[in-house]
Scaffold this motif. Structure first.
Motif, short mmCIF file in Angstrom:
data_model
loop_
_atom_site.label_atom_id
_atom_site.label_comp_id
_atom_site.label_asym_id
_atom_site.label_seq_id
_atom_site.Cartn_x
_atom_site.Cartn_y
_atom_site.Cartn_z
N LYS A 13 64.10 -55.71 -40.06
CA LYS A 13 65.19 -56.10 -40.98
C LYS A 13 65.00 -55.50 -42.39
O LYS A 13 65.92 -54.92 -42.94
CB LYS A 13 65.27 -57.64 -41.13
N GLU A 31 64.10 -61.26 -48.62
CA GLU A 31 63.51 -62.60 -48.50
C GLU A 31 62.42 -62.78 -49.53
O GLU A 31 61.76 -61.83 -49.93
CB GLU A 31 62.84 -62.74 -47.13
N TYR A 43 50.92 -70.56 -42.46
CA TYR A 43 50.32 -69.93 -41.28
C TYR A 43 48.91 -70.48 -41.00
O TYR A 43 48.46 -70.47 -39.86
CB TYR A 43 50.31 -68.41 -41.42
N GLN A 54 60.07 -75.02 -45.33
CA GLN A 54 61.51 -75.00 -44.99
C GLN A 54 62.36 -75.31 -46.21
O GLN A 54 63.40 -74.69 -46.42
CB GLN A 54 61.82 -75.98 -43.85
N ASP A 84 67.12 -69.97 -40.97
CA ASP A 84 66.15 -71.00 -41.38
C ASP A 84 66.38 -72.27 -40.57
O ASP A 84 65.44 -72.87 -40.05
CB ASP A 84 66.29 -71.30 -42.88
N GLU A 145 49.67 -63.14 -41.37
CA GLU A 145 50.49 -63.14 -40.15
C GLU A 145 49.66 -62.84 -38.89
O GLU A 145 50.18 -62.88 -37.78
CB GLU A 145 51.64 -62.13 -40.29
#
Ligand SMILES: Nc1ncnc2c1ncn2[C@@H]1O[C@H](COP(=O)(O)OP(=O)(O)O)[C@@H](O)[C@H]1O
Ligand SMILES: Nc1ncnc2c1ncn2[C@H]1C[C@H](O)[C@@H](COP(=O)(O)O)O1
Length: 204
Positions: A13, A31, A43, A54, A84, A145
């Motif tokens: 993206k 983002e 994470y 969130q 989301d 990640e």
């Protein structure tokens, strides 16, 4: 005009948004990742940080929605507020990493915000399978990640498929990206441009 690029983590993206913004001279909205105060902690311990993350993404994405409404410019957006709620928050609740109480609270706030959100003129879904997502996440190399599991990516992919198959809010373009290298091959980028222009015929 408002275009949005949607898809799972690592689908491409940000790369495509950057390339399209440059090609068409559109403003790009990205983002909030590098300065996100919760992502790394999330994470490391999803259950502990899921609600805070969130709420943070919801606020940051709503700020973008407001900017899009007020700017009057051609904007290309990297991921939408819908994801989301319908992908990430729902999945965390399914995986019991976001409690029902926190999820219901979230859904109620999202419901209020939704009435101010207009669908993009075109939603571009970058569809990719899990092994390819893993390769691209690895290639990108964000340390935090590294803990992303195959199970997490697979569940997100299932949510994307369901959401996209029910998406009726506006024009939708699905691009299967696994056999495309739009970074290195101009002909692959050209193929995507042709598809976009066919969809936006009359709006350009
Ligand atoms: N179609 C593609 N071909 C080759 N490399 C790609 C492709 N799409 C993305 N990449 C690479 O994969 C990594 C993740 O892409 P990125 O745009 O950050 O994904 P996203 O924003 O969807 O998470 C980057 O290193 C990018 O250069
Ligand atoms: N709403 C979200 N919940 C959890 N994680 C999210 C959410 N939105 C984005 N993310 C994560 C996924 C990636 O680690 C980064 C950036 O997304 P990307 O798909 O790589 O552009 O934020």
């Amino acid at each position: 005009m408002h275009i949005a690029v949607t898809g799972n983590i690592g689908a491409g993206k940000t790369t495509l948004t950057t390339m399209l913004a440059k090609h068409y001279g559109w403003d790009a909205q990205f983002e909030d990742v590098d300065h996100n105060p919760y992502l790394e902690d999330f994470y490391a311990d999803m259950s502990k940080w899921s609600f805070a993350l969130q709420i943070y993404f919801l606020g940051s994405r709503f700020r973008q929605v407001k900017e899009i409404r007020e700017s009057g410019k051609n904007i290309i957006q990297d991921r939408t507020i819908y994801e989301d709620a319908h992908i990430f928050a729902e999945n965390l609740n399914d995986m019991k990493l976001l409690s029902d109480r926190d999820f219901n609270n979230y859904v109620s706030v999202f419901g209020l915000m939704k009435s101010f959100v207009s669908a993009p003129d075109l939603l571009i879904y970058l569809k990719s399978d899990v092994p390819n997502l893993v390769k691209k996440i690895y290639k990108r190399g964000r340390e935090y990640e590294a803990s992303i599991s195959i199970e997490y990516l697979s569940k997100l992919n299932q949510k994307y498929e369901k959401w996209i198959s029910n998406y009726t809010e506006g024009k939708l373009l699905v691009i299967e990206v696994d056999d495309l290298d739009f970074v290195e091959k101009p002909e692959d980028f050209g193929f995507i441009l042709e598809k976009i222009e066919a969809e936006l015929n009359g709006l350009f």
